[in-house]
Write a protein that holds these residues in place. Structure first.
Motif, PDB file in Angstrom:
ATOM      1  N   ASN A 154      33.480  33.711  44.823  1.00  0.00           N
ATOM      2  CA  ASN A 154      34.644  33.974  44.564  1.00  0.00           C
ATOM      3  C   ASN A 154      35.631  35.155  44.165  1.00  0.00           C
ATOM      4  OD1 ASN A 154      35.522  31.218  45.102  1.00  0.00           O
ATOM      5  ND2 ASN A 154      35.561  30.853  42.676  1.00  0.00           N
ATOM      6  N   ASP A 155      34.491  36.029  43.913  1.00  0.00           N
ATOM      7  CA  ASP A 155      35.007  37.663  43.004  1.00  0.00           C
ATOM      8  C   ASP A 155      34.628  38.603  44.486  1.00  0.00           C
ATOM      9  OD1 ASP A 155      35.659  36.922  40.606  1.00  0.00           O
ATOM     10  OD2 ASP A 155      32.947  37.591  40.000  1.00  0.00           O
ATOM     11  N   LEU A 156      32.831  37.533  45.332  1.00  0.00           N
ATOM     12  CA  LEU A 156      32.557  38.407  46.259  1.00  0.00           C
ATOM     13  C   LEU A 156      34.156  38.724  48.001  1.00  0.00           C
ATOM     14  CD1 LEU A 156      30.845  39.787  47.531  1.00  0.00           C
ATOM     15  CD2 LEU A 156      30.196  38.090  49.065  1.00  0.00           C
ATOM     16  N   LYS A 157      34.370  37.189  47.421  1.00  0.00           N
ATOM     17  CA  LYS A 157      36.231  37.435  47.922  1.00  0.00           C
ATOM     18  C   LYS A 157      37.118  37.804  48.831  1.00  0.00           C
ATOM     19  CE  LYS A 157      34.549  32.257  50.115  1.00  0.00           C
ATOM     20  NZ  LYS A 157      34.669  31.055  49.537  1.00  0.00           N
ATOM     21  N   THR A 158      37.388  38.266  47.189  1.00  0.00           N
ATOM     22  CA  THR A 158      39.235  38.738  46.829  1.00  0.00           C
ATOM     23  C   THR A 158      37.596  40.573  46.506  1.00  0.00           C
ATOM     24  OG1 THR A 158      38.696  37.300  44.639  1.00  0.00           O
ATOM     25  CG2 THR A 158      39.947  39.504  44.476  1.00  0.00           C
ATOM     26  N   ALA A 159      37.448  40.948  46.361  1.00  0.00           N
ATOM     27  CA  ALA A 159      36.710  42.362  46.403  1.00  0.00           C
ATOM     28  C   ALA A 159      36.565  42.180  48.122  1.00  0.00           C
ATOM     29  CB  ALA A 159      35.906  42.294  46.050  1.00  0.00           C
ATOM     30  N   LYS A 160      36.310  41.401  48.793  1.00  0.00           N
ATOM     31  CA  LYS A 160      36.517  41.778  50.836  1.00  0.00           C
ATOM     32  C   LYS A 160      37.831  41.845  51.150  1.00  0.00           C
ATOM     33  CE  LYS A 160      34.216  40.047  54.461  1.00  0.00           C
ATOM     34  NZ  LYS A 160      33.447  39.068  55.442  1.00  0.00           N
ATOM     35  N   ALA A 161      38.621  41.164  50.635  1.00  0.00           N
ATOM     36  CA  ALA A 161      39.670  40.953  51.251  1.00  0.00           C
ATOM     37  C   ALA A 161      40.873  42.476  50.820  1.00  0.00           C
ATOM     38  CB  ALA A 161      40.667  39.480  50.500  1.00  0.00           C
ATOM     39  N   THR A 162      40.873  42.497  49.498  1.00  0.00           N
ATOM     40  CA  THR A 162      40.982  43.780  48.671  1.00  0.00           C
ATOM     41  C   THR A 162      40.810  45.055  49.436  1.00  0.00           C
ATOM     42  OG1 THR A 162      41.621  42.966  46.758  1.00  0.00           O
ATOM     43  CG2 THR A 162      40.935  45.880  47.093  1.00  0.00           C
ATOM     44  N   VAL A 163      39.616  45.257  50.442  1.00  0.00           N
ATOM     45  CA  VAL A 163      38.662  45.886  50.544  1.00  0.00           C
ATOM     46  C   VAL A 163      39.443  46.160  52.329  1.00  0.00           C
ATOM     47  CG1 VAL A 163      37.368  47.379  52.153  1.00  0.00           C
ATOM     48  CG2 VAL A 163      36.873  46.355  50.001  1.00  0.00           C
ATOM     49  N   GLN A 164      40.064  45.079  52.799  1.00  0.00           N
ATOM     50  CA  GLN A 164      40.492  45.368  54.066  1.00  0.00           C
ATOM     51  C   GLN A 164      42.096  45.360  54.310  1.00  0.00           C
ATOM     52  OE1 GLN A 164      39.292  41.041  54.892  1.00  0.00           O
ATOM     53  NE2 GLN A 164      37.318  41.213  56.081  1.00  0.00           N
ATOM     54  N   LYS A 165      42.954  44.833  52.633  1.00  0.00           N
ATOM     55  CA  LYS A 165      44.162  45.367  52.940  1.00  0.00           C
ATOM     56  C   LYS A 165      44.419  46.481  52.511  1.00  0.00           C
ATOM     57  CE  LYS A 165      47.963  44.307  49.440  1.00  0.00           C
ATOM     58  NZ  LYS A 165      47.808  43.073  48.640  1.00  0.00           N
ATOM     59  N   LYS A 166      43.670  47.112  51.996  1.00  0.00           N
ATOM     60  CA  LYS A 166      44.020  48.509  51.263  1.00  0.00           C
ATOM     61  C   LYS A 166      43.930  49.393  52.719  1.00  0.00           C
ATOM     62  CE  LYS A 166      44.637  48.088  46.976  1.00  0.00           C
ATOM     63  NZ  LYS A 166      45.701  48.360  46.642  1.00  0.00           N
ATOM     64  N   LEU A 167      42.637  49.346  53.605  1.00  0.00           N
ATOM     65  CA  LEU A 167      42.036  50.158  55.145  1.00  0.00           C
ATOM     66  C   LEU A 167      43.457  49.720  55.916  1.00  0.00           C
ATOM     67  CD1 LEU A 167      38.323  49.353  55.162  1.00  0.00           C
ATOM     68  CD2 LEU A 167      39.342  51.546  54.411  1.00  0.00           C
ATOM     69  N   SER A 168      44.298  48.429  56.337  1.00  0.00           N
ATOM     70  CA  SER A 168      44.781  47.597  56.567  1.00  0.00           C
ATOM     71  C   SER A 168      46.183  48.141  56.890  1.00  0.00           C
ATOM     72  CB  SER A 168      45.414  46.521  57.288  1.00  0.00           C
ATOM     73  OG  SER A 168      46.414  46.179  58.220  1.00  0.00           O
ATOM     74  N   ALA A 169      46.817  48.866  55.202  1.00  0.00           N
ATOM     75  CA  ALA A 169      47.404  49.621  55.158  1.00  0.00           C
ATOM     76  C   ALA A 169      47.143  51.254  55.083  1.00  0.00           C
ATOM     77  CB  ALA A 169      47.769  49.254  53.169  1.00  0.00           C
ATOM     78  N   ALA A 170      46.512  51.833  55.602  1.00  0.00           N
ATOM     79  CA  ALA A 170      46.376  53.476  55.498  1.00  0.00           C
ATOM     80  C   ALA A 170      46.150  53.502  57.351  1.00  0.00           C
ATOM     81  CB  ALA A 170      44.484  53.647  54.778  1.00  0.00           C
TER      82      ALA A 170
END
Length: 393
Positions: free
Chosen positions: A182-198
């Motif tokens: 679950n931690d892995l999924k959360t971290a992955k989603a966070t990375v993707q979200k930040k990169l998408s916003a940038a």
């Protein structure tokens, strides 16, 4: 009578406990409507400045890199936990097989006792008993078993207890594995979200703004190069001073010892073992220049920052941990002025970026998404961004 002299109540309403005349109330109402209109349709003046966009994008990349290191840590933990779970499940399966074999052996003991005339329930009753011990106690067979048979009963109980413990361990490890996943999924989603916003912010820039942003970036690189040159001069001056001191010490020693047939070497003492390893690590790092940064990647086609430093030192025979959080503790901390080629340079207060020093104020690193492994000044993001320098071997 007193009521005849009471002042008339002023008209209007109260705002925050203060009485306001009707005219002021109307004015406040108009202001509120204007404010709502402004919020509903922001003007072009509300568009963030290029500097604000640049800072926001940099912040998003930084946050993405933090999330990447968290992803790396969660991935490593998940991998280790999965191996532990697999080992425990294999152990439980093996113990279960032994337990079944022991149960069959005890069942054969019971059947043998029954055939010799002992009053005993059938096999189904034996298998439904709370434990073989209960069964043998109830039928008063324990006293008639041989030592070998009694030993088999004891072994059964021991195996049964150990099997239960291992099953509990496996259950707990499975729960931990689920948490790690679950931690892995959360971290992955966070990375993707930040990169998408940038990426979204950058895509909204005009051609002129992109050109200005590139000019700002070039100015930062020039300043970083200037700072790197200053550091290189300082380090060269320090090396020259050390060499001169060693030369002086060698000359003094040679003069005092006239009986010596050969003079001492004037070369300052160095750790040749570290130098050899560092050269191998740097040779590997240089060979990766031009490969893309990909978050979570450890090579050979792409890398993130800690994946590159880990792979480089692995080529030199040194095992480094996976994340920047652990790599920063995997060696001896030295000052930037004393940094040697091969040392690891860490950045930011949360230690979320790392590069490998090559000398002269320069390093090789995997900078960020959209960039490639490259040589760059250690001051690429300003002097204040440098956290520490660590010598890993």
């Amino acid at each position: 009578m007193a009521s005849q002299h009471r002042k008339p109540r002023p008209s209007g309403t109260r705002v925050a406990g203060i009485r306001t005349p009707a005219l002021a109330t109307a004015a406040l109402t108009s202001m509120a409507l204007l404010s709502q209109t402004a919020n509903a349709a922001p003007s072009a003046d509300d568009k963030p400045s290029l500097e604000e966009v640049e800072k926001k994008v940099d912040d998003l990349y930084r946050q993405a890199e933090t999330a990447t290191e968290q992803y790396n840590a969660a991935k490593e933990k998940t991998t280790k936990q999965r191996k532990r779970v697999d080992a425990l499940l294999d152990n439980v399966a093996q113990r279960a097989q032994k337990l079944n074999e022991a149960r069959e052996q005890l069942g054969s003991f019971a059947a043998a006792q029954y055939r010799t005339g002992a009053s005993a329930p059938d096999t189904a009753t034996f298998l439904l008993a709370d434990s073989p011990q209960d069964y043998f106690d109830q039928t008063q067979l324990m006293g008639r078993l041989t030592d070998r048979q009694k030993g088999a009963v004891d072994d059964y109980f021991t195996e049964q207890s150990e099997t239960m413990k291992k099953r509990q361990e496996a259950t707990q490890s499975l729960e931990t594995l689920t948490d790690s996943q679950n931690d892995l999924k959360t971290a992955k989603a966070t990375v993707q979200k930040k990169l998408s916003a940038a990426r979204t912010l950058l895509s909204q820039l005009t051609a002129e703004e992109k050109a200005r942003l590139a000019a700002i970036e070039k100015e930062k690189q020039q300043e970083a190069a200037r700072k790197a040159a200053e550091l290189a001069k300082q380090q060269q001056a320090a090396e020259a001073a050390q060499a001169a001191a060693a030369q002086q010490e060698s000359s003094t020693s040679s003069s005092a010892d006239t009986s010596s047939s050969s003079p001492s070497s004037s070369t300052p003492a160095t750790d040749t073992s570290y130098t050899t390893k560092a050269e191998k690590a740097l040779a590997f790092a240089r060979a990766q220049i031009g490969k893309p940064y990909v978050w979570g990647a450890t090579g050979p086609e792409s890398y993130d920052c800690s994946g590159l430093t880990q792979a480089a030192w692995k080529a030199a025979g040194v095992t480094l941990p996976r994340t920047t959080y652990d790599q920063v503790n995997a060696g001896t901390t030295v000052s930037l002025a004393d940094a040697l080629p091969g040392d690891l340079i860490f950045f930011y207060d949360d230690v979320t970026h790392v590069g490998i020093y090559i000398g002269n104020g320069m390093m090789i690193h995997a900078p960020k998404p959209g960039a490639y492994v490259r040589e760059e000044s250690v001051y690429y993001d300003g002097e204040s961004s440098i956290h520490s320098v660590v010598r890993p071997a």
